[in-house]
Design a protein around this motif. Structure first.
Motif, mmCIF file in Angstrom:
data_model
loop_
_atom_site.group_PDB
_atom_site.id
_atom_site.type_symbol
_atom_site.label_atom_id
_atom_site.label_comp_id
_atom_site.label_asym_id
_atom_site.label_seq_id
_atom_site.Cartn_x
_atom_site.Cartn_y
_atom_site.Cartn_z
ATOM 1 N N GLY A 317 70.301 22.038 52.440
ATOM 2 C CA GLY A 317 71.088 21.258 53.385
ATOM 3 C C GLY A 317 72.506 21.758 53.588
ATOM 4 N N SER A 318 72.808 22.960 53.113
ATOM 5 C CA SER A 318 74.172 23.480 53.256
ATOM 6 C C SER A 318 74.359 24.328 54.510
ATOM 7 N N GLY A 319 73.326 24.441 55.339
ATOM 8 C CA GLY A 319 73.475 25.158 56.607
ATOM 9 C C GLY A 319 73.151 26.638 56.566
ATOM 10 N N LYS A 320 72.456 27.084 55.513
ATOM 11 C CA LYS A 320 72.149 28.514 55.380
ATOM 12 C C LYS A 320 71.309 29.021 56.545
ATOM 13 N N THR A 321 70.257 28.271 56.894
ATOM 14 C CA THR A 321 69.355 28.699 57.961
ATOM 15 C C THR A 321 70.085 28.764 59.297
ATOM 16 N N THR A 322 70.962 27.790 59.560
ATOM 17 C CA THR A 322 71.730 27.804 60.809
ATOM 18 C C THR A 322 72.606 29.041 60.893
ATOM 19 N N THR A 323 73.237 29.403 59.783
ATOM 20 C CA THR A 323 74.076 30.608 59.766
ATOM 21 C C THR A 323 73.251 31.856 60.063
ATOM 22 N N LEU A 324 72.061 31.945 59.457
ATOM 23 C CA LEU A 324 71.230 33.128 59.679
ATOM 24 C C LEU A 324 70.705 33.186 61.115
ATOM 25 N N TYR A 325 70.273 32.040 61.656
ATOM 26 C CA TYR A 325 69.800 32.027 63.036
ATOM 27 C C TYR A 325 70.917 32.421 63.997
ATOM 28 N N THR A 326 72.096 31.901 63.760
ATOM 29 C CA THR A 326 73.240 32.235 64.619
ATOM 30 C C THR A 326 73.541 33.726 64.550
ATOM 31 N N THR A 327 73.463 34.288 63.355
ATOM 32 C CA THR A 327 73.708 35.720 63.178
ATOM 33 C C THR A 327 72.625 36.546 63.860
ATOM 34 N N LEU A 328 71.355 36.148 63.702
ATOM 35 C CA LEU A 328 70.260 36.884 64.347
ATOM 36 C C LEU A 328 70.392 36.845 65.864
ATOM 37 N N ALA A 329 70.776 35.688 66.397
ATOM 38 C CA ALA A 329 70.939 35.576 67.851
ATOM 39 C C ALA A 329 72.010 36.533 68.345
ATOM 40 N N ALA A 330 73.077 36.708 67.557
ATOM 41 C CA ALA A 330 74.147 37.623 67.952
ATOM 42 C C ALA A 330 73.699 39.083 67.854
ATOM 43 N N LEU A 331 72.758 39.383 66.947
ATOM 44 C CA LEU A 331 72.280 40.758 66.756
ATOM 45 C C LEU A 331 71.069 41.103 67.624
ATOM 46 N N ASN A 332 70.507 40.088 68.279
ATOM 47 C CA ASN A 332 69.278 40.292 69.048
ATOM 48 C C ASN A 332 69.565 41.076 70.330
ATOM 49 N N ARG A 333 69.165 42.351 70.335
ATOM 50 C CA ARG A 333 69.372 43.240 71.475
ATOM 51 C C ARG A 333 68.040 43.886 71.859
ATOM 52 N N PRO A 334 67.877 44.266 73.118
ATOM 53 C CA PRO A 334 66.597 44.876 73.531
ATOM 54 C C PRO A 334 66.231 46.117 72.740
ATOM 55 N N GLU A 335 67.227 46.850 72.239
ATOM 56 C CA GLU A 335 66.932 48.096 71.531
ATOM 57 C C GLU A 335 66.602 47.877 70.057
ATOM 58 N N ARG A 336 66.639 46.622 69.596
ATOM 59 C CA ARG A 336 66.349 46.335 68.198
ATOM 60 C C ARG A 336 65.094 45.485 68.073
ATOM 61 N N LYS A 337 64.343 45.705 66.980
ATOM 62 C CA LYS A 337 63.190 44.861 66.693
ATOM 63 C C LYS A 337 63.527 43.957 65.510
ATOM 64 N N LEU A 338 63.431 42.661 65.734
ATOM 65 C CA LEU A 338 63.733 41.679 64.698
ATOM 66 C C LEU A 338 62.465 40.915 64.330
ATOM 67 N N ILE A 339 62.231 40.737 63.029
ATOM 68 C CA ILE A 339 61.095 39.962 62.528
ATOM 69 C C ILE A 339 61.596 39.002 61.460
ATOM 70 N N THR A 340 61.054 37.801 61.446
ATOM 71 C CA THR A 340 61.399 36.831 60.400
ATOM 72 C C THR A 340 60.123 36.318 59.746
ATOM 73 N N VAL A 341 60.227 35.956 58.476
ATOM 74 C CA VAL A 341 59.159 35.246 57.784
ATOM 75 C C VAL A 341 59.807 34.010 57.183
#
Length: 554
Positions: A317-341
């Protein structure tokens, strides 16, 4: 006890400086038009801060709450005063009618202004006696059992006639569960807790990280409510001995909602927690997270590295997932492939391949991560490193040119390093792959609607240190923040960026205390120090920072 008459009470309100006669008259006209409780009208018009103010003002207004033994007081259901009306105005008939008079109990001193309208409705003069809140709750429950008709509300609006039972498919039960969820969404709750005890059923909402009581339906409704929620989540309604987890999707007031349901058998019946996730809710930006002007560019530089491991730590409940999602959204570019589990996938990110863990069929974090590496990703997010196998695979992936994001449950940033070593990862591998660790907590923001400045106390001065601060921001409590003085949350952070000196220290001595001392010498701001900064900025309060960093000293 004889309460003051309206004219006398108006004069008392004016004398106390609560409102002018013109404002009181405006409030009376508004109440006559809307039929709301007078106290609520005063709040809406800005004359008092919150509904609880009326109760605190009761002695000054000439009311002295009478102590009742609820079980010994006669409760008389009136045909012209239905249960929903009594509940809305917090009144219970306790005597009459006699000589065209009905005596009612209330715990709201402003109910006096509604009596004239209520008297016209029931065709009798209403006399009022002020009682304590707990006494009125008991009287309302008894009146509810006597009521001839059922009204579905989250509080206790369903009455079961003697000899009959309600089921999960009955309309009142459906309305009750729907109203609980609707009210949770309106109050910005992150989860709903339905907890049975020996003699009651308690509903609580977690708002801005803090649980608040919402309502107490009759205990007899526990079974039907539980069955209704199980049906909605696709769970086994016959199984009451084992924990169950499920999910459901619904729409509340036009907002699509994902609900994660957890059922836990407890001493007095099955306890339910429903986690509310708003689908389609826009993700935060890195600026919205609340990082300091110094830490934000450091974090952006850290997550822009081409390979290595970046960890986010903190309790549930400390917001870890929100921080990671926000970071991934900022790094999400067409030239990169992102995968999550993840377990589970909480937010859907366009352009990102997201895998949901299914341990029952062998799709664990480790299995998912191993399969991901064959997909040639650039960036991988592992929802949580829970065991040695997952940690080893993640470390190997970071060594072979992938950027790995993940979370750990540790109290501070340096402890994440020692946790990996305790899991069985060699210290030299940790030192060579981990690029940085972000520890975080969430604290409540001061409500912008009722925010004001007050003088700092001696203890607050001692906590904040130098330079001294004369005034601090606090919330008075208003309708928007439900009287709490807080609205929303903001993060406080501890960002550890591994230097050569820290890497050498990891190999030679993996003690978290030594790592922290070195990191502080290199300029790392601890959680509590970042909290002090947020207090000075007026974003939160000293009490909130102390609550969130109770394990940290100094």
């Amino acid at each position: 006890m004889n309460p003051q008459q309206p004219d006398t009470l108006l004069a008392r309100l004016k004398e106390l400086g609560i409102a002018t006669p013109q404002q009181i008259e405006q409030a009376k006209q508004e109440q006559a038009k809307t039929q709301e409780r007078f106290g609520s009208v005063l709040v809406k018009l800005g004359m008092i801060r919150d509904a609880e103010s009326g109760k605190r003002l009761a002695p000054q207004l000439g009311w002295m709450p009478a102590k009742l033994e609820a079980s010994q007081v006669e409760v008389v259901a009136h045909p012209r005063l239905p249960m929903d009306l009594c509940r809305a105005h917090r009144i219970v008939p306790i005597q009459g009618p006699a000589n065209d008079h009905v005596l009612v109990a209330t715990d709201d001193p402003f109910t006096l202004f509604a009596l004239e309208w209520l008297a016209q409705r029931c065709g009798a003069t209403l006399d009022a006696v002020l009682v304590r809140e707990q006494d009125l709750d008991a009287l309302l429950l008894r009146l509810d059992r006597q009521a001839p008709t059922a009204v579905g509300t989250p509080a206790s609006g369903i009455v079961t006639p003697p000899g009959e039972t309600v089921t999960a498919t009955d309309e009142p039960i459906i309305r009750l569960v729907d109203s609980i969820l609707t009210e949770a969404v309106r109050m910005r709750a992150s989860d709903v807790h339905i907890e049975p005890s020996a003699d009651r059923l308690k509903v609580r909402y977690r708002i801005d990280g803090v649980l608040r009581d919402a309502s107490s339906p009759p205990k007899a409704l526990h079974g039907p409510v539980t069955s209704r929620i199980k049906i909605m989540a696709g769970l086994n309604i016959a199984e009451k001995r084992l924990p169950q987890d499920g999910r459901l999707q619904l729409e509340v007031e036009g907002s699509p909602l994902d609900v994660r349901v957890s059922i836990l058998p407890a001493l007095h019946g099955e306890a339910i927690v429903m986690r509310l996730l708003r689908r389609g809710q826009s993700l935060l930006t890195l600026k919205d997270l609340g990082m300091s002007q110094r830490d934000e560019p450091l974090w952006q530089e850290l997550v822009a590295r081409p390979y290595g491991m970046v960890l986010v730590t903190g309790p549930t409940g400390s917001g870890k997932t929100t921080t990671l999602y926000t970071t991934l959204a900022a790094l999400n570019r067409p030239e990169r492939k992102l995968i999550t589990v993840e377990d589970p996938v909480e937010y859907q990110l366009a352009g990102v391949n997201q895998v949901h863990v299914k341990a029952a069929i062998g799709l664990t974090f480790a299995a998912g991560l191993r399969a991901m590496l064959r997909q040639a990703p650039d960036i991988i997010m592992v929802g949580e490193i829970r065991d040695q196998e997952t940690a080893q695979i993640a470390i190997q992936a970071a060594l072979t040119g992938h950027l790995i994001f993940s979370t750990l449950h540790t109290n501070d940033a340096p402890s994440a390093v020692t946790r990996l070593i305790d899991m069985g990862v060699a210290a030299f591998l940790v030192a060579s792959t981990v690029q940085g660790v972000l520890a975080q907590r969430l604290v409540r923001r001061v409500c912008p609607s009722c925010r004001h400045m007050r003088a700092a106390t001696k203890d607050e001065h001692a906590f904040l240190g130098e330079p001294a601060v004369k005034e601090l921001a606090v919330g008075r409590g208003c309708e928007q923040c439900h009287g709490t003085g807080f609205y929303g949350r903001i993060g406080i952070y501890e960002l550890l960026v591994l230097s050569d000196a820290l890497r050498q220290l990891i190999v030679t001595s993996s003690q978290a205390s030594k790592l922290k001392q070195q990191a502080v010498r290199e300029g790392m701001r601890t959680l509590r120090e970042d909290g002090r900064l947020k207090v000075r900025e007026g974003s939160t309060t000293v009490a909130e920072v102390l609550r969130a960093t109770a394990e940290e000293w100094g």
